[in-house]
Scaffold this motif. Structure first.
Motif, mmCIF file in Angstrom:
data_model
loop_
_atom_site.group_PDB
_atom_site.id
_atom_site.type_symbol
_atom_site.label_atom_id
_atom_site.label_comp_id
_atom_site.label_asym_id
_atom_site.label_seq_id
_atom_site.Cartn_x
_atom_site.Cartn_y
_atom_site.Cartn_z
ATOM 1 N N ILE A 144 0.831 -1.221 0.022
ATOM 2 C CA ILE A 144 0.075 -0.092 -0.092
ATOM 3 C C ILE A 144 0.832 1.138 -0.007
ATOM 4 C CG2 ILE A 144 -1.585 1.332 1.536
ATOM 5 C CD1 ILE A 144 -2.775 -1.376 2.282
ATOM 6 N N LYS A 145 1.834 1.098 0.649
ATOM 7 C CA LYS A 145 2.785 2.273 1.003
ATOM 8 C C LYS A 145 3.558 2.611 -0.503
ATOM 9 C CE LYS A 145 7.138 4.266 3.235
ATOM 10 N NZ LYS A 145 7.609 4.381 1.903
ATOM 11 N N ASN A 146 3.875 1.653 -1.222
ATOM 12 C CA ASN A 146 4.621 1.973 -2.449
ATOM 13 C C ASN A 146 3.823 1.866 -3.684
ATOM 14 O OD1 ASN A 146 6.983 1.610 -0.947
ATOM 15 N ND2 ASN A 146 7.372 -0.552 -1.400
ATOM 16 N N ASN A 147 2.697 1.514 -3.787
ATOM 17 C CA ASN A 147 1.741 1.486 -4.838
ATOM 18 C C ASN A 147 0.686 2.664 -4.519
ATOM 19 O OD1 ASN A 147 -0.224 1.134 -6.740
ATOM 20 N ND2 ASN A 147 0.199 -1.030 -6.883
ATOM 21 N N GLY A 148 0.773 3.920 -4.961
ATOM 22 C CA GLY A 148 -0.155 4.908 -4.982
ATOM 23 C C GLY A 148 -1.474 4.787 -5.600
ATOM 24 N N GLU A 149 -1.486 4.106 -6.775
ATOM 25 C CA GLU A 149 -2.868 3.851 -7.464
ATOM 26 C C GLU A 149 -3.717 2.753 -6.675
ATOM 27 O OE1 GLU A 149 -4.409 2.197 -11.890
ATOM 28 O OE2 GLU A 149 -2.055 2.519 -11.409
ATOM 29 N N PHE A 150 -3.075 1.764 -6.198
ATOM 30 C CA PHE A 150 -3.875 0.842 -5.519
ATOM 31 C C PHE A 150 -4.145 1.369 -4.003
ATOM 32 C CE2 PHE A 150 -3.479 -3.159 -2.373
ATOM 33 C CZ PHE A 150 -4.713 -3.570 -2.888
ATOM 34 N N ARG A 151 -3.502 2.163 -3.572
ATOM 35 C CA ARG A 151 -3.788 2.905 -2.159
ATOM 36 C C ARG A 151 -4.994 3.755 -2.586
ATOM 37 N NH1 ARG A 151 0.933 5.250 -1.156
ATOM 38 N NH2 ARG A 151 0.286 6.957 -1.823
ATOM 39 N N GLU A 152 -4.989 4.589 -3.512
ATOM 40 C CA GLU A 152 -6.048 5.384 -3.800
ATOM 41 C C GLU A 152 -7.244 4.796 -3.941
ATOM 42 O OE1 GLU A 152 -6.406 8.776 -3.102
ATOM 43 O OE2 GLU A 152 -4.363 8.649 -2.353
ATOM 44 N N LYS A 153 -7.273 3.646 -4.740
ATOM 45 C CA LYS A 153 -8.552 2.749 -4.809
ATOM 46 C C LYS A 153 -8.952 2.315 -3.587
ATOM 47 C CE LYS A 153 -8.850 -1.732 -5.502
ATOM 48 N NZ LYS A 153 -8.804 -3.285 -6.178
ATOM 49 N N LEU A 154 -8.323 1.625 -2.673
ATOM 50 C CA LEU A 154 -8.822 1.171 -1.486
ATOM 51 C C LEU A 154 -9.443 2.350 -0.666
ATOM 52 C CD1 LEU A 154 -6.186 -0.877 -0.108
ATOM 53 C CD2 LEU A 154 -7.776 -1.695 -1.403
ATOM 54 N N ILE A 155 -8.871 3.755 -0.669
ATOM 55 C CA ILE A 155 -9.186 5.042 0.196
ATOM 56 C C ILE A 155 -10.703 5.276 -0.535
ATOM 57 C CG2 ILE A 155 -9.110 7.281 0.521
ATOM 58 C CD1 ILE A 155 -6.165 6.519 0.705
ATOM 59 N N SER A 156 -10.800 5.262 -1.767
ATOM 60 C CA SER A 156 -11.983 5.802 -2.404
ATOM 61 C C SER A 156 -13.080 4.667 -2.268
ATOM 62 C CB SER A 156 -11.817 5.878 -3.909
ATOM 63 O OG SER A 156 -12.828 6.232 -4.513
ATOM 64 N N ASN A 157 -12.899 3.509 -2.422
ATOM 65 C CA ASN A 157 -13.801 2.491 -2.253
ATOM 66 C C ASN A 157 -14.306 2.499 -0.852
ATOM 67 O OD1 ASN A 157 -13.968 1.696 -4.823
ATOM 68 N ND2 ASN A 157 -12.654 -0.098 -4.620
ATOM 69 N N GLY A 158 -13.540 2.498 0.041
ATOM 70 C CA GLY A 158 -13.831 2.585 1.478
ATOM 71 C C GLY A 158 -14.690 3.604 1.832
ATOM 72 N N TYR A 159 -14.358 4.873 1.384
ATOM 73 C CA TYR A 159 -15.239 6.084 1.661
ATOM 74 C C TYR A 159 -16.536 6.002 1.199
ATOM 75 C CZ TYR A 159 -16.362 11.191 2.260
ATOM 76 O OH TYR A 159 -16.770 12.572 2.992
#
Length: 379
Positions: free
Chosen positions: A337-352
């Motif tokens: 998650i730390k190293n993959n910005g696109e994946f991190r943003e996907k998790l954040i957006s879906n979670g919100y």
């Protein structure tokens, strides 16, 4: 129209159950309902907060551990207060208050609602102890009008052991006060005040420091991350009976300068605001409400796949889940998650999106209102 008196009874340490009750008080209709709370002595520090929520609070001596002499005194005190208050509904929270409150209310002819907030027999127990808890819950269910389950997992466990209340069971998925997470925080200012390096990668967990939450797992993960990344900071927001043990382990792991234990706080959203990742290492969990809080604060999630947690987090969609004890996979997921910005943003957006659609406390409050009204009308 006469207001309906709701009496909440809670023994548990300050934490998730307390926040749950506060949310109900804040969002239920004060024109229809009048609120009371009988809490353990730990609630003394919360008296002003509950008064602000228009809830009359009484504290009595309730021990978490089983003690026949102490428990009987608690039952007699609770029964006297029930008679004085004369509520229309008694709502019991967690297993100890659930047991004391139901015994205290026998033959008073008042509808009783029970919310286990995670069944005690779902804990990591010996077979003998598990069966004892099941037996106690089955007996006490005969004095319970309605059981509220906060997750599908909790309902499945109830059905598995044939725990049947007098009237019905209702699943009311947990929720959070989204309003608390709409505030904007100055992250760098908070870090500076807490002596956290401005560029530190912050991994945080909001949890009671108890066996259930497995804080030692957090420490194992923290040690691996610090060894790999070298610029991490770890925050455990909470308190509990294992605090001294965990503080000693922090020292032994060489993390004293990189680890903060906040103690009990009413500023949970502030601390979550500085997390880069929110985690939960529970051995068992009725729901995992803090995961919804992480999502509301737009933080990616990694957690163990325990109990009701899959009701909140869908693996690889709004977070990452792993079997309890799989420290290596957990640690590697944080790195990913730390190293993959696109994946991190996907998790954040879906979670919100998920937290706004499914876990808004206003929906929780409305469903409780419907439950209470139904019990009063059909008593």
């Amino acid at each position: 129209m006469k207001k309906i008196k709701i009496l909440h009874i809670a023994q548990s340490e300050i934490g998730g159950v307390t926040e749950y009750i506060k949310m109900l008080l804040k969002y239920m209709d004060n024109n229809k309902f009048e609120f009371y709370l009988i809490g353990s002595k730990q609630y003394e520090s919360q008296k002003n907060i509950f008064k602000e929520l228009n809830c009359k609070i009484i504290t009595v001596d309730m021990k978490r551990k089983i003690s026949p002499k102490s428990d009987w005194k608690s039952i007699l005190n609770i029964r006297n207060y029930i008679k004085n208050i004369n509520p229309d509904i008694i709502h019991l929270h967690s297993s100890k208050a659930g047991a004391l409150g139901r015994i205290a209310s026998i033959f008073l002819n008042i509808p009783v609602v029970y919310n286990a907030h995670g069944w005690a027999f779902d804990m990591n127990l010996s077979k003998k102890k598990k069966l004892m808890y099941v037996y106690v819950e089955k007996i006490l269910a005969r004095f319970t009008d309605a059981i509220v389950d906060i997750s599908d997992h909790e309902e499945d466990s109830q059905k598995k052991y044939k725990i049947k209340p007098k009237k019905y069971t209702k699943v009311i998925y947990n929720g959070i006060d989204l309003e608390r997470y709409n505030m904007k925080y100055d992250i760098q200012k908070i870090k500076q005040k807490l002596n956290i390096p401005s560029n530190a990668f912050v991994v945080g967990m909001v949890a009671r420091i108890s066996e259930q939450k497995s804080p030692e797992s957090f420490l194992k993960i923290a040690s691996k991350l610090q060894e790999k990344l070298g610029n991490c900071y770890f925050i455990l927001v909470g308190d509990g009976d294992l605090r001294s043990k965990i503080e000693n382990l922090v020292d032994k792991c060489g993390l004293k300068n990189n680890f903060l234990i906040t103690g009990w706080t009413n500023e949970v959203p502030k601390y979550i605001s500085i997390f880069d990742i929110g985690i939960l290492t529970s051995k068992w969990e009725g729901f995992g409400l803090v995961l919804a809080e992480y999502m509301a604060a737009k933080k990616p999630i990694v957690a163990f796949n325990s109990g009701g947690i899959p009701n909140v987090v869908k693996d690889n969609y709004n977070g990452l889940l792993f079997d309890y004890g799989d420290i290596d996979s957990f640690y590697e997921a944080i790195i990913k998650i730390k190293n993959n910005g696109e994946f991190r943003e996907k998790l954040i957006s879906n979670g919100y999106d998920v937290v706004n659609e499914r876990f808004n406390v206003e929906r929780v409050a409305k469903e409780h209102e419907e439950l209470y009204l139904d019990l009063v009308v059909n008593v």
